[in-house]
Design an enzyme around this catalytic site. Structure first.
Site, PDB file in Angstrom:
ATOM      1  N   ARG A  15       0.831  -1.203   0.000  1.00 15.68           N
ATOM      2  CA  ARG A  15       0.000   0.000   0.000  1.00 15.68           C
ATOM      3  C   ARG A  15       0.873   1.264   0.000  1.00 15.68           C
ATOM      4  O   ARG A  15       2.047   1.222   0.340  1.00 15.68           O
ATOM      5  CB  ARG A  15      -0.904   0.025   1.248  1.00 15.68           C
ATOM      6  CG  ARG A  15      -2.003  -0.990   1.214  1.00 15.68           C
ATOM      7  CD  ARG A  15      -2.747  -1.050   2.533  1.00 15.68           C
ATOM      8  NE  ARG A  15      -1.912  -1.563   3.602  1.00 15.68           N
ATOM      9  CZ  ARG A  15      -2.294  -1.668   4.883  1.00 15.68           C
ATOM     10  NH1 ARG A  15      -3.488  -1.275   5.237  1.00 15.68           N
ATOM     11  NH2 ARG A  15      -1.477  -2.146   5.796  1.00 15.68           N
ATOM     12  N   LYS A  75       2.514   2.371   7.342  1.00 18.95           N
ATOM     13  CA  LYS A  75       2.919   1.579   8.504  1.00 18.95           C
ATOM     14  C   LYS A  75       3.711   2.431   9.492  1.00 18.95           C
ATOM     15  O   LYS A  75       4.108   3.557   9.190  1.00 18.95           O
ATOM     16  CB  LYS A  75       3.782   0.382   8.059  1.00 18.95           C
ATOM     17  CG  LYS A  75       3.058  -0.624   7.196  1.00 18.95           C
ATOM     18  CD  LYS A  75       1.752  -1.131   7.776  1.00 18.95           C
ATOM     19  CE  LYS A  75       1.935  -2.077   8.941  1.00 18.95           C
ATOM     20  NZ  LYS A  75       0.612  -2.622   9.386  1.00 18.95           N
ATOM     21  N   TYR A  94      -0.301   4.745  10.599  1.00 17.33           N
ATOM     22  CA  TYR A  94      -0.590   3.789  11.680  1.00 17.33           C
ATOM     23  C   TYR A  94       0.664   3.735  12.538  1.00 17.33           C
ATOM     24  O   TYR A  94       1.778   3.546  12.008  1.00 17.33           O
ATOM     25  CB  TYR A  94      -0.857   2.389  11.122  1.00 17.33           C
ATOM     26  CG  TYR A  94      -2.194   2.215  10.425  1.00 17.33           C
ATOM     27  CD1 TYR A  94      -3.380   2.382  11.142  1.00 17.33           C
ATOM     28  CD2 TYR A  94      -2.285   1.874   9.086  1.00 17.33           C
ATOM     29  CE1 TYR A  94      -4.618   2.215  10.521  1.00 17.33           C
ATOM     30  CE2 TYR A  94      -3.513   1.711   8.451  1.00 17.33           C
ATOM     31  CZ  TYR A  94      -4.677   1.879   9.177  1.00 17.33           C
ATOM     32  OH  TYR A  94      -5.891   1.721   8.568  1.00 17.33           O
ATOM     33  N   HIS A  96       0.660   2.455  16.344  1.00 17.75           N
ATOM     34  CA  HIS A  96       0.621   1.383  17.361  1.00 17.75           C
ATOM     35  C   HIS A  96       1.755   1.569  18.361  1.00 17.75           C
ATOM     36  O   HIS A  96       2.568   0.673  18.595  1.00 17.75           O
ATOM     37  CB  HIS A  96       0.685  -0.004  16.693  1.00 17.75           C
ATOM     38  CG  HIS A  96      -0.470  -0.257  15.778  1.00 17.75           C
ATOM     39  ND1 HIS A  96      -1.747  -0.478  16.249  1.00 17.75           N
ATOM     40  CD2 HIS A  96      -0.563  -0.281  14.424  1.00 17.75           C
ATOM     41  CE1 HIS A  96      -2.571  -0.634  15.228  1.00 17.75           C
ATOM     42  NE2 HIS A  96      -1.884  -0.502  14.104  1.00 17.75           N
ATOM     43  N   GLU A 118      -4.905   4.838  13.809  1.00 17.83           N
ATOM     44  CA  GLU A 118      -5.772   3.895  14.527  1.00 17.83           C
ATOM     45  C   GLU A 118      -6.477   4.518  15.717  1.00 17.83           C
ATOM     46  O   GLU A 118      -7.424   3.926  16.247  1.00 17.83           O
ATOM     47  CB  GLU A 118      -4.975   2.653  14.971  1.00 17.83           C
ATOM     48  CG  GLU A 118      -3.943   2.854  16.063  1.00 17.83           C
ATOM     49  CD  GLU A 118      -2.579   3.300  15.530  1.00 17.83           C
ATOM     50  OE1 GLU A 118      -2.493   3.698  14.352  1.00 17.83           O
ATOM     51  OE2 GLU A 118      -1.606   3.269  16.304  1.00 17.83           O
ATOM     52  N   ASP A 270      -4.697 -11.685  17.451  1.00 14.54           N
ATOM     53  CA  ASP A 270      -4.085 -11.359  18.745  1.00 14.54           C
ATOM     54  C   ASP A 270      -3.394 -12.613  19.253  1.00 14.54           C
ATOM     55  O   ASP A 270      -4.044 -13.634  19.483  1.00 14.54           O
ATOM     56  CB  ASP A 270      -5.146 -10.896  19.748  1.00 14.54           C
ATOM     57  CG  ASP A 270      -5.756  -9.572  19.341  1.00 14.54           C
ATOM     58  OD1 ASP A 270      -4.985  -8.653  19.025  1.00 14.54           O
ATOM     59  OD2 ASP A 270      -6.991  -9.471  19.309  1.00 14.54           O
TER      60      ASP A 270
HETATM   61  N1  NAD Z   1      -5.466  -9.276  10.045  1.00 15.03           N
HETATM   62  C1  NAD Z   1      -5.538  -8.059   9.525  1.00 15.03           C
HETATM   63  O1  NAD Z   1      -4.937  -7.766   8.506  1.00 15.03           O
HETATM   64  C2  NAD Z   1      -6.421  -7.027  10.168  1.00 15.03           C
HETATM   65  C3  NAD Z   1      -6.751  -5.866   9.451  1.00 15.03           C
HETATM   66  C4  NAD Z   1      -7.612  -4.940  10.054  1.00 15.03           C
HETATM   67  C5  NAD Z   1      -8.080  -5.168  11.361  1.00 15.03           C
HETATM   68  N2  NAD Z   1      -7.688  -6.299  12.032  1.00 15.03           N
HETATM   69  C6  NAD Z   1      -8.133  -6.603  13.403  1.00 15.03           C
HETATM   70  O2  NAD Z   1      -9.437  -7.174  13.362  1.00 15.03           O
HETATM   71  C7  NAD Z   1     -10.032  -7.031  14.655  1.00 15.03           C
HETATM   72  C8  NAD Z   1     -11.471  -6.620  14.537  1.00 15.03           C
HETATM   73  O3  NAD Z   1     -11.547  -5.313  13.991  1.00 15.03           O
HETATM   74  P1  NAD Z   1     -12.962  -4.654  13.718  1.00 15.03           P
HETATM   75  O4  NAD Z   1     -12.718  -3.305  13.134  1.00 15.03           O
HETATM   76  O5  NAD Z   1     -13.845  -5.595  13.012  1.00 15.03           O
HETATM   77  O6  NAD Z   1     -13.475  -4.478  15.232  1.00 15.03           O
HETATM   78  P2  NAD Z   1     -14.880  -3.956  15.684  1.00 15.03           P
HETATM   79  O7  NAD Z   1     -14.674  -3.246  16.969  1.00 15.03           O
HETATM   80  O8  NAD Z   1     -15.602  -3.265  14.579  1.00 15.03           O
HETATM   81  O9  NAD Z   1     -15.698  -5.314  15.964  1.00 15.03           O
HETATM   82  C9  NAD Z   1     -15.419  -6.174  17.014  1.00 15.03           C
HETATM   83  C10 NAD Z   1     -16.748  -6.803  17.436  1.00 15.03           C
HETATM   84  O10 NAD Z   1     -16.474  -7.843  18.360  1.00 15.03           O
HETATM   85  C11 NAD Z   1     -17.516  -7.836  19.315  1.00 15.03           C
HETATM   86  N3  NAD Z   1     -17.122  -8.593  20.500  1.00 15.03           N
HETATM   87  C12 NAD Z   1     -16.397  -8.204  21.567  1.00 15.03           C
HETATM   88  N4  NAD Z   1     -16.296  -9.223  22.449  1.00 15.03           N
HETATM   89  C13 NAD Z   1     -16.944 -10.271  21.910  1.00 15.03           C
HETATM   90  C14 NAD Z   1     -17.190 -11.600  22.325  1.00 15.03           C
HETATM   91  N5  NAD Z   1     -16.750 -12.057  23.500  1.00 15.03           N
HETATM   92  N6  NAD Z   1     -17.902 -12.411  21.502  1.00 15.03           N
HETATM   93  C15 NAD Z   1     -18.360 -11.971  20.313  1.00 15.03           C
HETATM   94  N7  NAD Z   1     -18.184 -10.718  19.877  1.00 15.03           N
HETATM   95  C16 NAD Z   1     -17.477  -9.886  20.669  1.00 15.03           C
HETATM   96  C17 NAD Z   1     -17.777  -6.369  19.573  1.00 15.03           C
HETATM   97  O11 NAD Z   1     -19.049  -6.158  20.168  1.00 15.03           O
HETATM   98  C18 NAD Z   1     -17.688  -5.804  18.145  1.00 15.03           C
HETATM   99  O12 NAD Z   1     -18.949  -5.797  17.496  1.00 15.03           O
HETATM  100  C19 NAD Z   1      -9.147  -6.022  15.392  1.00 15.03           C
HETATM  101  O13 NAD Z   1      -8.338  -6.740  16.296  1.00 15.03           O
HETATM  102  C20 NAD Z   1      -8.284  -5.409  14.310  1.00 15.03           C
HETATM  103  O14 NAD Z   1      -7.026  -4.965  14.802  1.00 15.03           O
HETATM  104  C21 NAD Z   1      -6.876  -7.222  11.444  1.00 15.03           C
END
Ligand code: NAD
Length: 373
Positions: A15, A75, A94, A96, A118, A270
């Site tokens: 990106r 990044k 970003y 962090h 973020e 995570d």
């Molecule tokens: N792998 C990647 O490349 C990448 C890219 C972008 C984001 N992410 C990560 O993805 C994750 C999610 O991001 P998002 O924007 O969708 O978050 P978000 O906050 O929009 O959604 C998270 C959801 O999880 C729910 N939740 C919390 N505890 C819960 C539980 N015990 N059971 C079920 N649901 C529960 C919350 O109510 C919320 O609706 C983050 O950790 C983010 O850093 C990863």
């Protein structure tokens, strides 16, 4: 203002912070834009595309950092880039900072003003500069599931779609936020039996409004998760797991409830978080197997789709970058409380409370360093 757009140095990071159209917006307003040669390559933009919109191309990061007032990137700042930091420089990316102590040191020692994508918020308390990447990560996670359920890619050999005369595949998504809804939208459109779980009833309500009827909406508790684990072919984890939590939603033992060779796509990635057996992987080496279950835990899924993700990221960040260029960073931070929430460091002071707490170092509220109180 003079804006510098860097070439990202993280492996497989294709990106770039700003599209040529974005450059045009700065230039129209009288700003100068430098672009590091090759910065747009991975996203399909040549140096000439940027030049055509008024940017000037610089050959090295030394020149770019040295000549720019604001570095606009994707990044965090990597150790190889610390030597380019200097007093008064603005960095918008970003960051962090809570996860990278040495980067926080470099930003503070060099008196850099840094604003983290973020942590910028919106009027609903959401994170507008995370949201577009999460949606792509959720959708990209489902595309990965399509791939790693194939026998030729080490999977159990099912096609994630409805085929007449054959059991419809089941997909469980934990978390109905940005990434979960993105994943569910695609998984359902392929005709799979999709279950999405959340603890927030408002999110489930939202899911009901936007997702089709082949998506079951379940409250997230242990019993419902266990029910889903027994029947699912793919489990997608889309929740942000608080770093302070030591327990797991899906423990190593619980994987034994799943059908052999099922797939876990951990979008949240995570380390030993909601999924105990999760550890981050890369696009170069994306999967591993634990307890007979295949795990895909790539932590930068959007990097696989740079021509899409560069546009969505730039669409989201550009209004803030323009605001800082037009008004100057201090005034923009004073005027815009949502942008101010992203202020990480200012003239040598840490301004992000959570990093202060995590790294046990002093922090000063942004309002104080900006002279607002
Ligand atoms: N792998 C990647 O490349 C990448 C890219 C972008 C984001 N992410 C990560 O993805 C994750 C999610 O991001 P998002 O924007 O969708 O978050 P978000 O906050 O929009 O959604 C998270 C959801 O999880 C729910 N939740 C919390 N505890 C819960 C539980 N015990 N059971 C079920 N649901 C529960 C919350 O109510 C919320 O609706 C983050 O950790 C983010 O850093 C990863």
């Amino acid at each position: 203002m003079i804006i510098g757009i860097t070439k990202e140095i993280k492996a497989n990071e294709n990106r770039v912070a700003c599209t040529p159209e974005g450059v045009n917006e700065f230039v129209k307003r009288g700003h100068t834009v430098y672009v590091e040669s090759g910065a747009g390559c991975g996203s399909g933009f040549s140096d000439e595309d940027y030049q055509n919109q008024g940017a000037k191309i610089l050959k090295t990061p030394e020149e770019l950092y040295g000549k720019s007032d604001m570095i606009y990137k994707v990044k965090e700042i990597f150790p190889e880039e610390y030597k380019f930091l200097r007093e008064g420089l603005i960095v918008f990316t970003y960051i962090h900072s809570n996860a990278h102590r040495d980067q926080t040191d470099a930003l503070l020692e060099n008196k850099v003003t840094s604003i983290a994508y973020e942590d910028v918020t919106d009027k609903n308390g959401g994170f507008p500069l995370l949201k577009p990447m999460s949606e792509i990560a959720g959708k990209g996670g489902f595309i990965a599931a399509l791939n790693f359920t194939q026998k030729i890619h080490g999977g159990k050999g099912i096609l994630l779609t409805r085929v007449h005369g054959v059991r419809t595949p089941e997909i469980t998504i934990i978390g109905a936020g940005n990434s979960g809804l993105g994943a569910a939208e695609l998984a359902a459109s392929f005709g799979n039996k999709v279950t999405i779980l959340d603890v927030n009833m408002n999110q489930l309500e939202k899911a009901k409004e936007i997702l089709p009827p082949n998506v079951e909406l379940l409250y997230s508790n242990e019993q419902n998760i266990i029910k889903c684990l027994r029947r699912t072919d793919v489990l997608m984890n889309c929740i942000l797991w608080p770093k302070s939590r030591k327990d797991h939603l899906v423990s190593r033992d619980m994987l034994k409830l799943m059908k052999p060779e099922s797939l876990i796509v951990d979008v949240a990635c995570d380390e030993a978080g909601a999924i105990e057996t999760c550890r981050s992987t890369t696009h170069a080496d994306p999967v591993y197997t634990e307890e007979g279950i295949i795990h895909y835990c790539v932590d930068n899924i959007p990097a696989a789709f740079p021509q899409t993700s560069t546009y969505t990221l730039c669409n989201a960040t550009l209004p803030f970058a323009l605001e800082m260029a037009d008004k100057g960073v201090k005034q923009a931070l004073i005027d815009d409380k949502y942008l101010r929430r992203g202020l990480t460091s200012y003239e040598g002071e840490l301004t992000l409370e959570e990093t202060g707490k995590k790294q046990q170092r002093p922090y000063t509220p942004p309002e104080k360093v900006l002279g607002m109180e």
